[in-house]
Design a protein around this motif. Structure first.
Motif, PDB file in Angstrom:
ATOM      1  N   ARG A  44     -29.408   3.582 -12.522  1.00 55.74           N
ATOM      2  CA  ARG A  44     -30.281   3.010 -13.734  1.00 55.74           C
ATOM      3  C   ARG A  44     -29.260   2.077 -14.543  1.00 55.74           C
ATOM      4  NH1 ARG A  44     -31.530   5.712 -17.406  1.00 55.74           N
ATOM      5  NH2 ARG A  44     -33.191   4.518 -18.176  1.00 55.74           N
ATOM      6  N   VAL A  45     -30.031   0.883 -15.015  1.00 55.43           N
ATOM      7  CA  VAL A  45     -29.325  -0.031 -15.777  1.00 55.43           C
ATOM      8  C   VAL A  45     -28.713   0.829 -17.382  1.00 55.43           C
ATOM      9  CG1 VAL A  45     -29.289  -2.134 -17.264  1.00 55.43           C
ATOM     10  CG2 VAL A  45     -30.376  -1.882 -14.837  1.00 55.43           C
ATOM     11  N   PRO A  46     -27.505   0.637 -17.539  1.00 58.43           N
ATOM     12  CA  PRO A  46     -26.308  -0.077 -17.137  1.00 58.43           C
ATOM     13  C   PRO A  46     -25.373   0.533 -16.152  1.00 58.43           C
ATOM     14  CG  PRO A  46     -25.905   0.957 -19.184  1.00 58.43           C
ATOM     15  CD  PRO A  46     -27.341   1.587 -18.873  1.00 58.43           C
ATOM     16  N   TYR A  47     -26.046   1.522 -15.235  1.00 51.29           N
ATOM     17  CA  TYR A  47     -25.006   2.218 -14.296  1.00 51.29           C
ATOM     18  C   TYR A  47     -23.928   2.961 -14.904  1.00 51.29           C
ATOM     19  CZ  TYR A  47     -27.817  -1.548 -12.081  1.00 51.29           C
ATOM     20  OH  TYR A  47     -28.745  -2.307 -11.584  1.00 51.29           O
ATOM     21  N   PRO A  48     -24.153   3.709 -15.628  1.00 50.87           N
ATOM     22  CA  PRO A  48     -23.185   4.649 -16.359  1.00 50.87           C
ATOM     23  C   PRO A  48     -22.614   5.434 -15.422  1.00 50.87           C
ATOM     24  CG  PRO A  48     -25.180   5.705 -17.109  1.00 50.87           C
ATOM     25  CD  PRO A  48     -25.470   4.314 -16.152  1.00 50.87           C
ATOM     26  N   LEU A  49     -21.309   5.936 -15.901  1.00 49.01           N
ATOM     27  CA  LEU A  49     -20.307   6.820 -14.940  1.00 49.01           C
ATOM     28  C   LEU A  49     -21.046   8.369 -15.203  1.00 49.01           C
ATOM     29  CD1 LEU A  49     -18.148   7.755 -13.077  1.00 49.01           C
ATOM     30  CD2 LEU A  49     -16.667   7.776 -15.121  1.00 49.01           C
ATOM     31  N   ILE A  50     -21.385   8.939 -14.270  1.00 48.36           N
ATOM     32  CA  ILE A  50     -21.935  10.256 -14.347  1.00 48.36           C
ATOM     33  C   ILE A  50     -20.943  11.468 -14.249  1.00 48.36           C
ATOM     34  CG2 ILE A  50     -23.937  12.052 -13.523  1.00 48.36           C
ATOM     35  CD1 ILE A  50     -24.825   9.364 -15.230  1.00 48.36           C
ATOM     36  N   GLN A  51     -19.926  11.118 -13.202  1.00 40.98           N
ATOM     37  CA  GLN A  51     -19.220  12.443 -12.907  1.00 40.98           C
ATOM     38  C   GLN A  51     -17.998  11.813 -12.154  1.00 40.98           C
ATOM     39  OE1 GLN A  51     -20.867  15.518 -10.902  1.00 40.98           O
ATOM     40  NE2 GLN A  51     -19.427  16.836 -10.984  1.00 40.98           N
ATOM     41  N   THR A  52     -16.946  12.405 -12.235  1.00 38.94           N
ATOM     42  CA  THR A  52     -15.724  12.051 -11.178  1.00 38.94           C
ATOM     43  C   THR A  52     -15.200  13.324 -10.828  1.00 38.94           C
ATOM     44  OG1 THR A  52     -14.899  10.164 -12.710  1.00 38.94           O
ATOM     45  CG2 THR A  52     -13.458  11.187 -11.288  1.00 38.94           C
ATOM     46  N   ILE A  53     -15.212  13.405  -9.414  1.00 42.20           N
ATOM     47  CA  ILE A  53     -14.524  14.537  -8.835  1.00 42.20           C
ATOM     48  C   ILE A  53     -13.253  14.162  -8.121  1.00 42.20           C
ATOM     49  CG2 ILE A  53     -14.959  16.378  -6.943  1.00 42.20           C
ATOM     50  CD1 ILE A  53     -17.835  15.913  -7.545  1.00 42.20           C
ATOM     51  N   VAL A  54     -12.113  15.038  -8.610  1.00 41.35           N
ATOM     52  CA  VAL A  54     -10.759  14.453  -8.096  1.00 41.35           C
ATOM     53  C   VAL A  54     -10.916  15.172  -6.599  1.00 41.35           C
ATOM     54  CG1 VAL A  54      -8.362  14.691  -8.587  1.00 41.35           C
ATOM     55  CG2 VAL A  54     -10.064  14.262 -10.457  1.00 41.35           C
ATOM     56  N   LEU A  55     -10.397  14.223  -5.846  1.00 40.74           N
ATOM     57  CA  LEU A  55     -10.280  14.933  -4.241  1.00 40.74           C
ATOM     58  C   LEU A  55      -8.965  14.025  -3.686  1.00 40.74           C
ATOM     59  CD1 LEU A  55     -13.626  15.359  -2.822  1.00 40.74           C
ATOM     60  CD2 LEU A  55     -12.118  17.305  -3.551  1.00 40.74           C
ATOM     61  N   PRO A  56      -7.509  14.327  -4.111  1.00 39.33           N
ATOM     62  CA  PRO A  56      -6.700  13.680  -3.325  1.00 39.33           C
ATOM     63  C   PRO A  56      -6.540  13.589  -1.809  1.00 39.33           C
ATOM     64  CG  PRO A  56      -5.977  15.182  -4.949  1.00 39.33           C
ATOM     65  CD  PRO A  56      -7.282  15.533  -4.818  1.00 39.33           C
ATOM     66  N   GLY A  57      -6.502  12.384  -1.523  1.00 38.13           N
ATOM     67  CA  GLY A  57      -6.163  12.378   0.067  1.00 38.13           C
ATOM     68  C   GLY A  57      -7.703  12.104   0.825  1.00 38.13           C
ATOM     69  N   ALA A  58      -8.910  12.001  -0.089  1.00 38.47           N
ATOM     70  CA  ALA A  58     -10.260  11.756   0.436  1.00 38.47           C
ATOM     71  C   ALA A  58      -9.958  10.556   1.396  1.00 38.47           C
ATOM     72  CB  ALA A  58     -11.137  11.515  -0.440  1.00 38.47           C
ATOM     73  N   ARG A  59     -10.526  10.688   2.523  1.00 45.83           N
ATOM     74  CA  ARG A  59     -10.452   9.551   3.815  1.00 45.83           C
ATOM     75  C   ARG A  59     -12.039   9.078   3.999  1.00 45.83           C
ATOM     76  NH1 ARG A  59      -8.374  10.549   8.392  1.00 45.83           N
ATOM     77  NH2 ARG A  59      -7.472   8.574   8.536  1.00 45.83           N
ATOM     78  N   ARG A  60     -12.935  10.160   4.335  1.00 45.62           N
ATOM     79  CA  ARG A  60     -14.032   9.642   4.689  1.00 45.62           C
ATOM     80  C   ARG A  60     -15.226  10.226   3.913  1.00 45.62           C
ATOM     81  NH1 ARG A  60     -11.542   6.770   7.111  1.00 45.62           N
ATOM     82  NH2 ARG A  60     -11.238   6.398   9.590  1.00 45.62           N
ATOM     83  N   LEU A  61     -16.551   9.446   3.682  1.00 44.71           N
ATOM     84  CA  LEU A  61     -17.566   9.804   2.798  1.00 44.71           C
ATOM     85  C   LEU A  61     -18.887   9.595   3.677  1.00 44.71           C
ATOM     86  CD1 LEU A  61     -18.484  10.908  -0.026  1.00 44.71           C
ATOM     87  CD2 LEU A  61     -18.643   8.539  -0.448  1.00 44.71           C
TER      88      LEU A  61
END
Length: 1000
Positions: A263-280
C-alpha cells in the motif's frame, strides 16, 4: 520495525552440501544442492506432543528431517527450480530445462534447446514456457502430455538477466534496459533503462502488473510497460530476489529479509536478520529462505494479531487494510474490528485538527450520531429514549470513555445553552472561537451523509403508522403518544424518529453557527424532524426569521407563522427590521403562505387575509378563488369584519370568474353599488347641483353591473330609486323586467338621448338572435318608432304606470306582441301583430287606399296639444337599422306626408335585399325541382329491374322449382320465392309477434 508480520523459524540445519535451489511441494522441502543431488525433507513429527496438521499441503512450523536423496538428479548444480502444482510437475534449470513428474520424480521431458539457458518464466494459465540463452528468447508450449512444442524463437539485443510473462507479452530485463517482447511477432518496445550497478529484476504481481527494479527502487508498470503511478517502492538497497505474498512484498538481501507493505507509500513493515541468505521462494502459507546449509521459514502472524499491533502503535491505515483481508467467514469479527479502529482513528484525527477525515472514519464506523455529537458540547439535543446498540457502547467505552455522553433532557440543554446566547458579546465571541468553523463544517458533512438513511427509516415508520391507523388496528392505540413536532401520533419507542430529530436539530444549529442561513431554510423546507421548541428558541434569538417561518410551516404551526409574518411586514413598513431584507416580508409573503392552507383551514386564511386585503386586494381575491373557498363564506366574513372591502371583493371576483358568483352575491354587489350612488345623489341634491348626466366611478360600475349581470332582483332595486332622478338606472331595471316601452320612453323623453335608446334596442335584439322566430325581438325597433311618432301617447300617465309597477311587483307589462291599439278620429283601430309582421305583404290597400296609422297618431297628438312627431329621429332609425325592421309594418306606421325622398336610405337597401332574396329563393326553388326530377328518374330506373326465370330457378323457402307459379322477388333482386311461400312466411312472422306481445 512497525510490527511483526512474520515469525522466523529454522526448519533445518547442517545440510551436508551447499544449497543452490529451494522449493516446496505441499508440506515437503525440495533442496537442490551443489553436487547435483535433490534432497527431500519432511517435518519431523516423532515428538509425542505434535498435533495433527490443520493443512496437510502447507509447510509446518516444525523441524524438518531428510526423507530421501536423489543423487543423480542433475549433472551440474541447479540454478533454479519451480513446482507446477496444477500439472504436478517439477521444472528445474541446470545445464538445460527438465520436467519431472511429482511425487516420484519421473523424468517427463528435457528441452535440449535450453542448454545454456540462464533464466526462464512459466505461464501456468496457458502452459507456455519462455527461456533465454545468450541473445535468444525461445517459447515452448506444453502439449498436455509428456512433450513440449516449440512455438517461437526471437533474437534480442543483449543477454537477458531477468524475465517474466505479462499477459500475451514477455518483459525482459537485459543488461542496460527493460523491454517488452511481443510473443506473437517478436516486436520489441523499450520501457526504461535499468540500473548501472544492480542487475535488472522483473517481478510479476498477482494482478498482472509488474515491478521493475532500478537499483534500490521498484517501479510499477502495466503489461505494456506503461508507468502506473508516481509512487515507487524503495528498498534499503538493491534486492536480489523479490516475492509477493499479499499484502506484502518480501525482498532478499545478503544479510537480511525486508518486508514492505504493498500500500502506498509502501512502508517498511519488518526486517528479519538472516546472515548469508542466498535463496528466497514462497509456498502456500509461508516464505522459505535458504542459507548456505540451513533453511528458515517465515510464517505470517495471524491477521488479528497484526491488527492489534498496528492499532496499538497508531498505524490505523495499515490496520484497516489488514481488516479487509480477513476471511469472509469472520465477517462479524471483521466489522467489529473495523468499527473499533475507525473510531480510534477518528479520535486521533479529530484531536490533531483533521476534522473532515475524522468524520469520514466516524461515518465508516457506523457509530451512533449521539456519540459524535458528544464532541460538540454547545449543540443542544432533544430528549430521547433511544439507546445505542450494546456492542458499540462497550467498544466505545473502552476506546474513549472520556468522550461518552448520554443525551440529556431538553430542559437541561436549554439551561446550559440558551443563557450563553444571552451573555455579553465578549462571551459569545469566546464561545464561537471554541466552536471553530472547521469542526462545524466537518460535522455538517457527517450529518448530511447520515441523514438520508435515518430520515428514510423515520418516514417509513410514519408510513407504517398511517397504514395501521387506516385499517383500524386497535392494538396499536396504546403504543402512541402525541408528538411535540405536530406530526401526529408517535410511538413511545420510535427510535428512528427520535434519531432523526436529534440529527436534524443538530444539523440546523451547525448550519446557523457557520452562517449558512439559506441552507438552513432549505433543510426546513423539505421533510425534517427538527425539534420545534429548541429550534424556535435558537432561530428567534438569532433573528433567523425566514428559517423560523419554515420551521413553523413544517410543524403545522401556521397561526404562529402568520403572526410572526404580520409582525415582520409591519416592521418592514416602518423600516425597523435590519436582520434580513425588507422585501422578503412584503404583504405578498402572507398571501403566498396562505395559499396551501385554503383547503385545510379556510377560517385561518380568512382571518389573516384581512390584514392584507386593503394593500393587496387583487392578490387576495386570487387567493380566495384559487383556494376554492366558498364565496358566500368569504362574503359573510367580509361583511362582518371588512365591510368597506366587500364591494371590491365582489367586483373583482366577478371580473375573474363571472360564472363563479351566485345570484345572491350578484344582488348584494348591486345593492352595495346602489347604496353608494344614492348616498352620492343625496349629497349633490342637498347642494342643488345634481346633474342626471353626471357619472361617478361607482355609478358607472352600477350601470355596467345592471347590464352585464342578471342575478339581482330588479323589482327590489326599482323601489329604492328616487322618482325624479337616476332615469338611466331605472331604464336598465325596466329592461330586465321586459318593460321595453317604459325603458325606451325614459331614454327618449326623460334623458333625451336617442343614442342610448338605439343602443338599448340593439342589446335586446342581439340577445334574442338565437331565440325561436315566434319570440324574435325585431319588434323592439318598431316600439321605439312608435315612441318617436307619438310622443304624447307614450308620456301620458308615464309616472302613474311606473308607480303601479313598483307597487305591484308581481304584475308585469307584457312585451309588445299580439296587438297594440291606437286611437283615431273615428274610434279605435287595431294594428296587426308586430311579431307577425314579417309575414305581411305590402299592398295598395295597405299603403294607399286609407290613412296610415302615423296620420292617426299625428292627428290625435295635435288634438291633445302634445309635442310634435320626432320625424328626424324616425328617419335616422330607419336608415341605420333597416335590416332589423319589418319594412311593411314600418311604412304603415309612418305619416302619409312623409316624403319618399327621405325614405330612400331606408327603402333602397331594403328593396335591394328583398330583390336579392327573391332571386336566391328562385334559384333554390329551381335547384330543388331539378333534384326532385333526378330522384324520380332514379326511382323509375330502379323499378325497371329484370328477373330471369329458368327451369332451374328454385324457391329459397321451400327449395322447389318455381316453374310457372306466381313468384315474388326480394329487394336484393336475386332471392326468388313462391308467392304462396312468401305469404305464408309473412303470416308466420305476424303470429310470432302477437305471441311475444302476449307473453310480455
Amino acid at each position: 520495525m512497525v510490527h511483526s508480520a512474520y515469525d522466523s523459524f529454522q526448519l533445518l540445519t547442517d545440510c551436508p552440501t551447499k544449497i543452490d535451489a529451494i522449493e516446496s511441494y505441499g508440506s515437503k522441502l525440495l533442496l537442490g544442492c551443489s553436487d547435483g543431488s535433490l534432497r527431500i525433507y519432511v517435518s519431523d513429527s516423532s515428538g509425542a506432543d505434535r498435533s495433527p496438521p490443520s493443512d496437510p499441503h502447507a509447510l509446518r512450523k516444525e523441524p524438518y528431517a531428510l526423507e530421501r536423496t536423489d543423487a543423480g538428479f542433475s549433472k551440474k548444480p541447479l540454478i533454479s527450480m519451480e513446482v507446477l502444482e496444477s500439472r504436478e510437475l517439477l521444472l528445474s534449470l541446470s545445464e538445460s530445462i527438465a520436467f519431472h513428474r511429482l511425487p516420484n520424480l519421473e523424468t517427463i521431458a528435457v528441452i535440449t534447446k535450453a542448454k545454456g539457458a540462464n533464466v526462464y518464466s512459466w505461464d501456468d494459465r496457458r502452459g507456455f514456457l519462455c527461456f533465454a540463452r545468450q541473445k535468444r528468447v525461445c517459447i515452448f508450449r506444453h502439449d498436455g502430455g509428456r512433450g513440449f512444442v516449440e512455438v517461437k524463437d526471437f533474437g534480442v539485443p543483449d543477454t537477458v538477466k531477468s524475465m517474466s510473462w505479462c499477459g500475451e507479452n514477455i518483459c525482459l530485463g537485459i543488461r542496460k534496459e527493460y523491454m517488452i517482447l511481443n510473443a506473437t511477432n517478436g516486436a520489441l518496445s523499450e520501457v526504461f533503462s535499468s540500473g548501472k550497478i544492480a542487475p535488472p529484476l522483473v517481478v510479476a504481481l498477482p494482478s498482472g502488473e509488474l515491478i521493475l527494479g532500478k537499483e534500490n527502487i521498484g517501479v510499477f508498470v502495466d503489461q505494456n510497460g506503461k508507468l502506473l503511478q508516481a509512487d515507487r517502492i524503495c528498498w534499503s538497497e538493491a534486492p536480489a530476489v523479490v516475492v509477493i505474498q499479499k499484502p506484502y512484498a518480501i525482498a532478499l538481501f545478503p544479510r537480511r529479509v525486508e518486508i514492505r507493505s504493498l500500500r502506498v507509500p509502501y512502508p517498511l513493515i519488518q526486517t528479519i536478520v538472516l546472515p548469508g541468505a542466498r535463496r528466497l521462494t514462497k509456498s502456500n502459507n509461508a516464505v522459505v529462505v535458504a542459507l548456505e546449509k540451513s533453511v528458515y521459514g517465515l510464517f505470517p502472524v495471524p491477521l488479528g494479531a497484526q491488527i492489534v499491533q498496528l492499532t496499538a502503535s497508531g498505524n490505523f491505515e495499515e490496520a484497516l487494510a489488514l481488516c479487509k483481508l480477513l476471511p469472509p467467514e469472520d465477517a462479524s469479527l471483521r466489522a467489529a474490528k473495523e468499527g473499533s479502529i475507525h473510531i480510534r482513528y477518528a479520535h486521533y484525527l479529530f484531536d490533531n485538527g483533521c476534522y473532515e477525515e475524522a468524520m469520514e472514519h466516524f461515518l465508516a464506523s457506523q457509530v451512533d450520531i449521539t456519540y459524535v455529537l458528544s464532541l460538540y458540547q454547545s449543540i443542544v439535543l432533544p430528549k430521547t429514549t433511544a439507546v445505542p446498540e450494546p456492542e458499540k457502547l462497550v467498544d466505545l467505552s473502552l476506546d474513549a470513555p472520556q468522550l461518552s455522553r448520554g443525551s440529556s433532557g431538553m430542559s437541561d440543554d436549554l439551561e446550559t445553552f440558551l443563557p450563553q446566547l444571552a451573555e455579553s458579546d465578549e462571551n459569545s465571541a469566546l464561545e464561537f472561537k471554541k466552536m471553530s468553523h472547521n469542526t462545524l463544517m466537518a460535522l455538517i458533512k457527517f450529518l448530511q451523509k447520515k441523514r438520508y438513511s435515518i430520515v428514510e427509516k423515520a418516514a417509513a415508520e410514519g408510513t407504517e403508522e398511517v397504514v395501521l391507523d387506516a385499517v383500524g388496528d386497535s392494538f396499536t392505540s396504546s403504543r402512541f403518544k402525541k408528538s411535540n413536532k405536530g406530526r401526529g401520533n408517535v410511538p413511545i419507542n420510535s427510535a428512528a424518529r427520535e434519531m432523526a430529530a436529534i440529527l436534524d436539530t443538530a444539523l440546523l444549529q451547525a448550519l446557523l453557527l457557520t452562517g449558512q442561513s439559506s441552507a438552513a431554510v432549505e433543510l426546513l423546507k423539505g421533510l425534517n424532524y427538527c425539534d420545534a421548541k429548541i429550534c424556535e428558541e435558537i432561530l428567534h434569538k438569532g433573528h433567523h426569521y425566514a428559517a423560523l417561518l419554515e420551521l413553523y410551516r413544517s410543524n403545522s404551526m401556521h397561526r404562529e407563522a402568520l403572526t410572526l409574518l404580520h409582525q415582520l411586514v409591519e416592521e418592514s413598513k416602518s423600516n425597523q427590521l435590519q436582520a434580513e431584507p425588507i422585501q422578503k416580508f412584503s404583504p405578498e409573503a402572507i398571501i403566498e403562505y396562505l395559499k396551501p392552507l385554503c383547503g385545510t383551514d379556510p377560517m385561518l386564511v380568512l382571518e389573516f387575509s384581512m390584514l392584507v386585503l386593503e394593500s393587496c386586494p387583487t392578490q387576495t381575491i386570487e387567493l380566495f378563488l384559487s383556494g376554492n373557498i366558498p364565496a358566500d363564506l368569504v362574503n359573510s366574513y367580509l361583511k362582518q369584519h371588512a365591510p368597506n372591502m366587500q364591494g371590491r371583493y365582489l367586483e373583482l371576483m366577478l371580473a375573474m370568474n363571472e360564472n363563479g358568483i351566485s345570484g345572491n352575491l350578484q344582488n348584494e354587489m348591486v345593492q352595495i353599488y346602489l347604496s353608494e350612488v344614492l348616498e352620492w345623489y343625496s349629497e349633490l341634491s342637498a347642494q342643488q347641483i345634481w346633474d342626471e348626466k353626471a357619472y361617478s366611478p361607482t355609478r358607472k360600475k352600477l350601470l355596467s353591473a345592471l347590464e352585464s349581470i342578471s342575478g339581482y332582483s330588479p323589482e327590489a332595486l326599482l323601489k329604492r330609486l328616487p322618482p325624479d332622478a337616476l332615469f338611466e338606472e331605472r331604464a336598465s331595471l325596466l329592461g330586465k323586467m321586459n318593460q321595453h316601452e317604459l325603458a325606451l320612453s325614459l331614454y327618449v323623453h326623460k334623458l333625451n338621448v336617442p343614442e342610448l335608446a338605439l343602443a338599448y334596442c340593439d342589446r335586446v335584439y342581439e340577445s334574442s338572435v338565437h331565440q325561436p322566430p315566434a319570440k324574435s325581438s325585431g319588434n323592439i325597433y318598431l316600439t321605439l318608432l312608435q315612441i318617436y311618432l307619438n310622443p304624447q301617447k307614450t308620456t301620458k300617465n308615464f309616472e302613474k304606470r311606473i308607480t303601479n309597477l313598483e307597487s305591484s311587483p308581481n304584475a308585469s307589462i307584457p312585451k309588445i306582441s299580439s296587438a297594440t291599439s291606437f286611437k283615431g278620429r273615428g274610434g279605435r283601430k287595431k294594428i296587426a301583430s308586430i311579431e307577425g309582421a314579417e309575414d305581411m305583404r305590402i299592398s295598395p290597400s295597405n299603403t294607399d287606399s286609407s290613412r296610415s296609422d302615423g296620420d292617426a297618431d299625428a292627428e290625435e297628438s295635435n288634438e291633445e296639444g302634445g309635442s310634435s312627431i320626432m320625424l328626424d329621429q324616425v328617419l335616422d332609425l330607419l336608415s341605420r337599422r333597416w335590416d332589423r325592421i319589418n319594412g311593411a309594418q314600418a311604412l304603415r306606421l309612418l305619416p302619409r306626408e312623409t316624403k319618399l325622398q327621405n325614405l330612400l336610405p331606408f327603402l333602397g337597401p331594403l328593396l335591394k335585399k328583398s330583390s336579392e332574396a327573391y332571386r336566391n329563393f328562385s334559384v333554390i326553388k329551381s335547384l330543388r325541382q331539378s333534384e326532385n326530377l333526378q330522384v324520380k328518374d332514379e326511382l323509375y330506373n330502379q323499378r325497371k329491374a329484370v328477373v330471369k326465370i329458368s327451369s332451374d330457378s328454385m324457391c329459397s323457402l321451400c327449395n322447389k322449382k318455381l316453374g310457372t307459379s306466381v313468384f315474388a322477388v326480394y329487394p336484393n333482386g336475386t332471392t326468388l320465392v313462391h308467392f304462396v311461400c312468401f305469404r305464408d312466411s309473412q303470416s308466420m312472422k305476424a303470429v310470432s309477434k302477437v305471441s311475444q306481445l302476449r307473453k310480455r
